[in-house]
Design a protein around this motif. Sequence first.
Motif, PDB file in Angstrom:
ATOM      1  N   ALA A 161      21.668  79.372   5.077  1.00 58.95           N
ATOM      2  CA  ALA A 161      22.835  80.264   5.172  1.00 58.95           C
ATOM      3  C   ALA A 161      24.117  79.452   5.341  1.00 58.95           C
ATOM      4  N   ARG A 162      25.207  79.996   4.796  1.00 52.32           N
ATOM      5  CA  ARG A 162      26.532  79.384   5.014  1.00 52.32           C
ATOM      6  C   ARG A 162      27.241  80.051   6.182  1.00 52.32           C
ATOM      7  N   CYS A 163      26.809  81.254   6.499  1.00 52.61           N
ATOM      8  CA  CYS A 163      27.380  81.990   7.620  1.00 52.61           C
ATOM      9  C   CYS A 163      26.336  83.048   7.995  1.00 52.61           C
ATOM     10  N   ILE A 164      26.243  83.386   9.263  1.00 54.43           N
ATOM     11  CA  ILE A 164      25.216  84.340   9.705  1.00 54.43           C
ATOM     12  C   ILE A 164      25.905  85.522  10.395  1.00 54.43           C
ATOM     13  N   ILE A 165      25.399  86.711  10.112  1.00 52.64           N
ATOM     14  CA  ILE A 165      25.908  87.908  10.804  1.00 52.64           C
ATOM     15  C   ILE A 165      24.761  88.532  11.589  1.00 52.64           C
ATOM     16  N   PRO A 210      30.991  73.898   2.504  1.00 49.58           N
ATOM     17  CA  PRO A 210      29.947  74.075   3.524  1.00 49.58           C
ATOM     18  C   PRO A 210      29.845  72.909   4.511  1.00 49.58           C
ATOM     19  N   VAL A 211      30.038  71.668   4.007  1.00 53.52           N
ATOM     20  CA  VAL A 211      29.953  70.524   4.924  1.00 53.52           C
ATOM     21  C   VAL A 211      31.126  70.594   5.914  1.00 53.52           C
ATOM     22  N   ALA A 212      32.295  70.990   5.401  1.00 51.93           N
ATOM     23  CA  ALA A 212      33.488  71.082   6.255  1.00 51.93           C
ATOM     24  C   ALA A 212      33.327  72.174   7.315  1.00 51.93           C
ATOM     25  N   ILE A 213      32.715  73.289   6.934  1.00 49.74           N
ATOM     26  CA  ILE A 213      32.523  74.374   7.916  1.00 49.74           C
ATOM     27  C   ILE A 213      31.571  73.906   9.019  1.00 49.74           C
ATOM     28  N   ARG A 214      30.474  73.277   8.632  1.00 52.54           N
ATOM     29  CA  ARG A 214      29.518  72.794   9.639  1.00 52.54           C
ATOM     30  C   ARG A 214      30.157  71.720  10.521  1.00 52.54           C
ATOM     31  N   ALA A 221      33.790  64.111  12.815  1.00 58.04           N
ATOM     32  CA  ALA A 221      33.616  65.270  11.916  1.00 58.04           C
ATOM     33  C   ALA A 221      34.271  64.979  10.572  1.00 58.04           C
ATOM     34  N   TYR A 222      35.442  64.347  10.616  1.00 57.26           N
ATOM     35  CA  TYR A 222      36.144  64.032   9.360  1.00 57.26           C
ATOM     36  C   TYR A 222      35.330  63.040   8.528  1.00 57.26           C
ATOM     37  N   ALA A 223      34.668  62.118   9.224  1.00 58.41           N
ATOM     38  CA  ALA A 223      33.847  61.123   8.520  1.00 58.41           C
ATOM     39  C   ALA A 223      32.689  61.790   7.768  1.00 58.41           C
ATOM     40  N   ARG A 224      32.305  62.987   8.194  1.00 58.26           N
ATOM     41  CA  ARG A 224      31.229  63.694   7.486  1.00 58.26           C
ATOM     42  C   ARG A 224      31.718  64.272   6.158  1.00 58.26           C
ATOM     43  N   VAL A 225      32.972  64.748   6.116  1.00 58.18           N
ATOM     44  CA  VAL A 225      33.442  65.379   4.877  1.00 58.18           C
ATOM     45  C   VAL A 225      34.022  64.368   3.884  1.00 58.18           C
ATOM     46  N   LEU A 226      34.472  63.226   4.413  1.00 58.05           N
ATOM     47  CA  LEU A 226      35.162  62.248   3.560  1.00 58.05           C
ATOM     48  C   LEU A 226      34.345  61.829   2.331  1.00 58.05           C
ATOM     49  N   PRO A 227      33.045  61.488   2.478  1.00 55.55           N
ATOM     50  CA  PRO A 227      32.327  61.019   1.279  1.00 55.55           C
ATOM     51  C   PRO A 227      31.755  62.141   0.394  1.00 55.55           C
ATOM     52  N   THR A 228      32.070  63.412   0.645  1.00 54.68           N
ATOM     53  CA  THR A 228      31.396  64.478  -0.116  1.00 54.68           C
ATOM     54  C   THR A 228      32.036  64.712  -1.500  1.00 54.68           C
TER      55      THR A 228
END
Length: 280
Positions: free
Chosen positions: A66-70, A223-227, A252-259
């Motif tokens: 899931a990308r988001c849960i309700i 999705p990586v940025a949201i997580r 957290a920024y280091a996670r999105v940088l290489p995507t």
Amino acid sequence: MMYSLRVTRLLAGNKRPRWFSSEPQVTSTLTSSQIGLITLNHPPANAMGRVFLQQLKHEMKSMEDARCIILHSALAPKVFSAGADLKERATMTMEEAEAFVVQLRTTMQELSNLPVPVIAAIDGVAVGGGLELALAADLRVVSARSKVGLPETSLAIVPGAGGTQRLPRLIGEGRAKELIWTGRRLSGVEAAEYGLATRLVDNEESSLDTAMQLAEEIAKKGPVAIRASKWAIQEGMKKVSMENALEVERQAYARVLPTNDRLEGLAAFREGRTPNYRGE
Ligand SMILES: CC(C)(COP(=O)([O-])OP(=O)([O-])OC[C@H]1O[C@@H](n2cnc3c(N)ncnc32)[C@H](O)[C@@H]1OP(=O)([O-])[O-])[C@@H](O)C(=O)NCCC(=O)NCCSC(=O)C[C@@](C)(O)CC(=O)[O-]
């Protein structure tokens, strides 16, 4: 309901645990836009007993795509959840009650720690453990007709599923103490004024529809940025100093940088089109 949900999975895996032999009390579906919908459906009040809790845990675990849960209630607009199953509780020994409350508390924390945003769509009564479940979500959408509160002290117990900790963090110490000590139930309108809910919907609208719109909006983002941003906000809130908190943001920024999604976002901006994020 405004949205037609394509059910891609009801239960993860083929092996059904023993407690699934009873009527499902909690179920889940994943929409085509990867919104996970967890439905509480245990009439008359979505009371939380052993089976309910096991099934809730199971459905939470099945949400990894899931990308988001309700979280929402099939018993809306009457009740979201009336909290701990007080009838089952009356049959428990003190040791059993203690063990069960530990499990409840742990499950709420597991919900809070899910890597994607969780939205509670409250329409109806959410009290005791029912409100504590919603407090463990990231966002709360509440209908004006809802009633929310922590009535535990009226039963000579304390909120035991995270309520004494999450409520003051959310609405401030004074208001939380007053609500817990009086057991007063807030209307949906008051809940929004207190900052307990992030969105208020009027009685003609359904909180589920609004939660769906919000989830659809979130699901379009990287999705990586949201997580990574959920992780950063939650980790940062735990840290004491701003230096440590900013280090969390750096990680957290280091996670999105290489995507590839980051490059896709830049390309879409340049080309004036909607980005197509793949979560990689
Ligand atoms: C929900 C409304 C507003 C509906 O109010 P209503 O629409 O007027 O209907 P009702 O009061 O007639 O209730 C309908 C049915 O739901 C049942 N019911 C209702 N609640 C529960 C419950 N919790 N556990 C088990 N059964 C419950 C109730 O007993 C009844 O069953 P019936 O007589 O038809 O067989 C009302 O019933 C109500 O206010 N219920 C009490 C809710 C309450 O006090 N919740 C707090 C629970 S304590 C807790 O959550 C503790 C926790 C989690 O923090 C830590 C711990 O686990 O110890």
